[in-house]
Design a protein around this motif. Structure first.
Motif, PDB file in Angstrom:
ATOM      1  N   ARG A   1       0.827  -1.216   0.000  1.00 48.91           N
ATOM      2  CA  ARG A   1       0.000   0.000   0.000  1.00 48.91           C
ATOM      3  C   ARG A   1       0.857   1.260   0.000  1.00 48.91           C
ATOM      4  N   TRP A   2       1.988   1.221   0.706  1.00 45.89           N
ATOM      5  CA  TRP A   2       2.871   2.391   0.658  1.00 45.89           C
ATOM      6  C   TRP A   2       3.489   2.554  -0.731  1.00 45.89           C
ATOM      7  N   ARG A   3       3.684   1.465  -1.440  1.00 44.80           N
ATOM      8  CA  ARG A   3       4.173   1.574  -2.827  1.00 44.80           C
ATOM      9  C   ARG A   3       3.133   2.255  -3.707  1.00 44.80           C
ATOM     10  N   ARG A   4       1.876   1.992  -3.421  1.00 44.07           N
ATOM     11  CA  ARG A   4       0.813   2.687  -4.154  1.00 44.07           C
ATOM     12  C   ARG A   4       0.859   4.177  -3.846  1.00 44.07           C
ATOM     13  N   VAL A   5       1.172   4.532  -2.599  1.00 44.34           N
ATOM     14  CA  VAL A   5       1.274   5.943  -2.213  1.00 44.34           C
ATOM     15  C   VAL A   5       2.371   6.641  -3.000  1.00 44.34           C
ATOM     16  N   ILE A   6       3.553   6.026  -3.107  1.00 47.89           N
ATOM     17  CA  ILE A   6       4.650   6.699  -3.809  1.00 47.89           C
ATOM     18  C   ILE A   6       4.442   6.689  -5.322  1.00 47.89           C
ATOM     19  N   GLU A   7       3.549   5.825  -5.805  1.00 47.54           N
ATOM     20  CA  GLU A   7       3.158   5.945  -7.218  1.00 47.54           C
ATOM     21  C   GLU A   7       2.377   7.240  -7.422  1.00 47.54           C
ATOM     22  N   LEU A   8       1.545   7.575  -6.457  1.00 43.72           N
ATOM     23  CA  LEU A   8       0.768   8.811  -6.545  1.00 43.72           C
ATOM     24  C   LEU A   8       1.612  10.033  -6.225  1.00 43.72           C
ATOM     25  N   LYS A   9       2.554   9.895  -5.277  1.00 39.48           N
ATOM     26  CA  LYS A   9       3.414  11.010  -4.844  1.00 39.48           C
ATOM     27  C   LYS A   9       4.865  10.533  -4.811  1.00 39.48           C
ATOM     28  N   PRO A  10       5.545  10.545  -5.959  1.00 42.62           N
ATOM     29  CA  PRO A  10       6.926  10.020  -6.004  1.00 42.62           C
ATOM     30  C   PRO A  10       7.890  10.753  -5.075  1.00 42.62           C
ATOM     31  N   ASP A  11       7.602  12.009  -4.723  1.00 42.28           N
ATOM     32  CA  ASP A  11       8.503  12.774  -3.862  1.00 42.28           C
ATOM     33  C   ASP A  11       8.120  12.693  -2.381  1.00 42.28           C
ATOM     34  N   TYR A  12       7.219  11.806  -2.023  1.00 42.48           N
ATOM     35  CA  TYR A  12       6.750  11.704  -0.647  1.00 42.48           C
ATOM     36  C   TYR A  12       7.750  10.864   0.147  1.00 42.48           C
ATOM     37  N   ALA A  13       8.663  11.542   0.832  1.00 45.38           N
ATOM     38  CA  ALA A  13       9.756  10.855   1.520  1.00 45.38           C
ATOM     39  C   ALA A  13       9.258   9.884   2.580  1.00 45.38           C
ATOM     40  N   ARG A  14       8.175  10.237   3.275  1.00 40.55           N
ATOM     41  CA  ARG A  14       7.668   9.355   4.330  1.00 40.55           C
ATOM     42  C   ARG A  14       7.276   7.995   3.779  1.00 40.55           C
ATOM     43  N   GLY A  15       6.753   7.965   2.546  1.00 40.20           N
ATOM     44  CA  GLY A  15       6.358   6.703   1.943  1.00 40.20           C
ATOM     45  C   GLY A  15       7.515   5.728   1.856  1.00 40.20           C
ATOM     46  N   TYR A  16       8.694   6.221   1.451  1.00 37.07           N
ATOM     47  CA  TYR A  16       9.877   5.359   1.346  1.00 37.07           C
ATOM     48  C   TYR A  16      10.322   4.882   2.727  1.00 37.07           C
ATOM     49  N   LEU A  17      10.222   5.775   3.732  1.00 34.16           N
ATOM     50  CA  LEU A  17      10.604   5.384   5.093  1.00 34.16           C
ATOM     51  C   LEU A  17       9.676   4.299   5.632  1.00 34.16           C
ATOM     52  N   GLN A  18       8.380   4.403   5.323  1.00 32.77           N
ATOM     53  CA  GLN A  18       7.433   3.411   5.822  1.00 32.77           C
ATOM     54  C   GLN A  18       7.631   2.064   5.126  1.00 32.77           C
ATOM     55  N   ILE A  19       7.981   2.086   3.842  1.00 31.00           N
ATOM     56  CA  ILE A  19       8.302   0.828   3.156  1.00 31.00           C
ATOM     57  C   ILE A  19       9.541   0.216   3.786  1.00 31.00           C
ATOM     58  N   ALA A  20      10.526   1.066   4.094  1.00 29.36           N
ATOM     59  CA  ALA A  20      11.748   0.573   4.746  1.00 29.36           C
ATOM     60  C   ALA A  20      11.407  -0.070   6.085  1.00 29.36           C
ATOM     61  N   ASN A  21      10.494   0.548   6.832  1.00 28.45           N
ATOM     62  CA  ASN A  21      10.103  -0.005   8.127  1.00 28.45           C
ATOM     63  C   ASN A  21       9.397  -1.346   7.963  1.00 28.45           C
ATOM     64  N   ALA A  22       8.524  -1.439   6.940  1.00 30.07           N
ATOM     65  CA  ALA A  22       7.816  -2.703   6.694  1.00 30.07           C
ATOM     66  C   ALA A  22       8.802  -3.804   6.305  1.00 30.07           C
ATOM     67  N   CYS A  23       9.780  -3.459   5.463  1.00 26.59           N
ATOM     68  CA  CYS A  23      10.796  -4.442   5.066  1.00 26.59           C
ATOM     69  C   CYS A  23      11.626  -4.877   6.273  1.00 26.59           C
TER      70      CYS A  23
END
Length: 487
Positions: free
Chosen positions: A167-189
């Protein structure tokens, strides 16, 4: 108060909103109170005034304003959202649900009301209903990122890390510059034990999504496919360099009002200064001195900016090198490519001015211009990479780069004809590769003739010699770049 009365509604409201952004709630509440008298038909003074009062804990006073808003501005979603927030802050879930229900009855499936209701259901413990409402919000506002962010947060609260990651990957598809999205994916991984992928997404939050295209360390470790991997790595690295350079240019342009126009404005400003200083006051004695000057300024500004940004590029990428397999060469290469792309419009301007002011410019000799540009590009790359390597090891040298470039400019014939120099100075100036590069531009654009082949061959020989040194340095000193840069 007289000054406030002269403001338009947009200007007045922005003044109060700025106070709210600064969390000056008393000041904001006072401004909204004044605006309620002047702009009583606008919902903002009532709604935002209520928010300012709530932030001060004055819930009774806020309720009076919200009561007026419910009567006069019931067709605004913000009315019901702020009323629901008022109830939430007081812990009244029943009242919060009623406000949201009233808003949905009047406005239908408005995505903000659906998201707020979904959040309420999640807090109540009805996860299924929360997901249903969120899905409806996403369907009604597929272009908005907020519902997608909410559903990703729901997955995290439920501990479903695989679902959260998707779901966070879907977020960064909508907002590629949304830094929090990448951090949350990192946390999930990280929660799933995939530390390598977590590290890459954490770096993407700092340096941009293009870093995700870097070659994974596990790929480089396959000795049986070393040749193919190296070729693939080289192509992937260059693609990453160009992507990063373009993103840097977009980011740089977004910070200025004139954006990319500065690429053309800057050399023209230098032209005006040098033209009057040397062409008029000091009487340079060169025919068509304005075009002569531009033929020197445009290539020199390209070279100078590339070298300046290269100097500290490796130092700026220390943490990235420590946490990934990105090679040190990546950073100066990005600087050179970015400077090159930035100066291409200025080179085009130079060519157009030459055609407009000098009939000799439009000739077959222009076919040599791409060759000259490529020669300068090669020279700039190797020198930029060499200086970046040296500065990363001896940091103090970064303070000398600007002075060195200024000296080199006056030894490159940018503002004068180097052929007029006599004696030993004139002889030594010819060993400066940039002197010969600038002379080549002038031969093609000013004189309409082919550049001296021997001069270009000499510049290429210098670039090749320095390139061999650079290759050896970058091959054997990578660890020193990181270790000394971080010390």
């Amino acid at each position: 108060m007289t000054q406030i009365e002269n403001l338009s509604p947009a200007q007045a409201f922005e003044l109060a909103m700025e106070s709210m952004r600064q969390k000056r709630w008393v000041e904001a509440a006072t401004l909204w109170q004044a605006f309620r008298q002047q702009y009583s038909g606008h919902p903002a003074p009532w709604l935002q005034g209520a928010v300012s009062l709530m932030r001060q804990g004055q819930y009774a006073a806020a309720d009076e304003l919200l009561g007026h808003a419910r009567m006069c501005f019931a067709q605004h979603a913000a009315t019901w959202l702020i009323c629901a927030e008022w109830a939430r802050l007081q812990g009244d879930l029943r009242q919060e649900a009623e406000f949201l229900m009233q808003g949905r009855q009047l406005l239908g499936d408005q995505w903000q009301l659906l998201c707020q209701t979904a959040d309420l259901e999640m807090r109540r413990g009805d996860h299924a209903q929360a997901q249903t409402l969120n899905q409806l919000a996403q369907e009604n506002a597929p272009e908005r990122s907020e519902p997608a962010i909410q559903t990703a947060e729901f997955a995290e609260k439920l501990g479903d890390w695989e679902q959260a990651k998707q779901r966070w990957r879907r977020v960064i598809e909508l907002k590629p510059d949304y830094a929090r999205g990448y951090l949350q994916i990192a946390n999930a991984c990280k929660m799933q034990g995939d530390l390598v992928t977590a590290r890459r997404y954490r770096l993407a939050s700092q340096y941009g999504p293009e870093i995700l295209n870097a070659v994974a360390p596990s790929v480089q470790a396959e000795p049986a496919r070393r040749g193919g991997v190296q070729r693939g790595h080289g192509l992937n690295l260059m693609g990453l360099v160009f992507t990063k350079a373009i993103l840097n240019l977009k980011s740089e342009a977004a910070r200025t009002h004139l954006n990319h126009a500065w690429v053309v404005i800057e050399p023209l400003l230098h032209l005006v200064i040098y033209y009057f200083l040397f062409g008029k006051l000091l009487n340079a004695g060169v025919e068509n001195y304005g075009l002569f000057l531009l033929c020197g300024l445009v290539p020199w500004m390209w070279f100078s900016k590339a070298i300046s940004t290269c100097a500290t590029s490796i130092l700026g990428g220390q943490s990235l090198m420590l946490n990934s397999n990105v090679p040190p060469a990546f950073f100066p290469l990005v600087s050179v490519v970015q400077s090159t792309l930035k100066q291409l419009p200025a080179l085009l301007l130079l060519l157009l001015l030459g055609m407009a002011t000098d009939p000799k410019t439009l000739s077959w000799a222009l076919l040599y211009l791409p060759v000259i540009i490529l020669v300068q590009f090669a020279l700039t790359i190797v020198l930029g990479m060499l200086i970046a390597a040296v500065v990363s090891i001896v940091r103090d040298l970064a303070n000398l780069v600007g002075t060195g470039l200024m000296l080199l400019m006056f030894l490159s014939g940018v503002i004068y004809q180097y052929q007029t120099l006599s004696g030993t100075i004139g002889h030594w100036v010819e060993f400066n590769p940039m002197t010969l590069v600038i002379a080549a531009y002038r031969e093609v654009i000013l004189q309409g003739q082919a550049p001296a082949g021997a001069n270009l061959a000499y510049v290429l020989a210098v670039a090749l010699s320095v390139g061999l040194v650079v290759a050896a340095v970058y091959k054997h000193q990578r660890r020193n770049f990181v270790r000394r840069g971080m010390s």
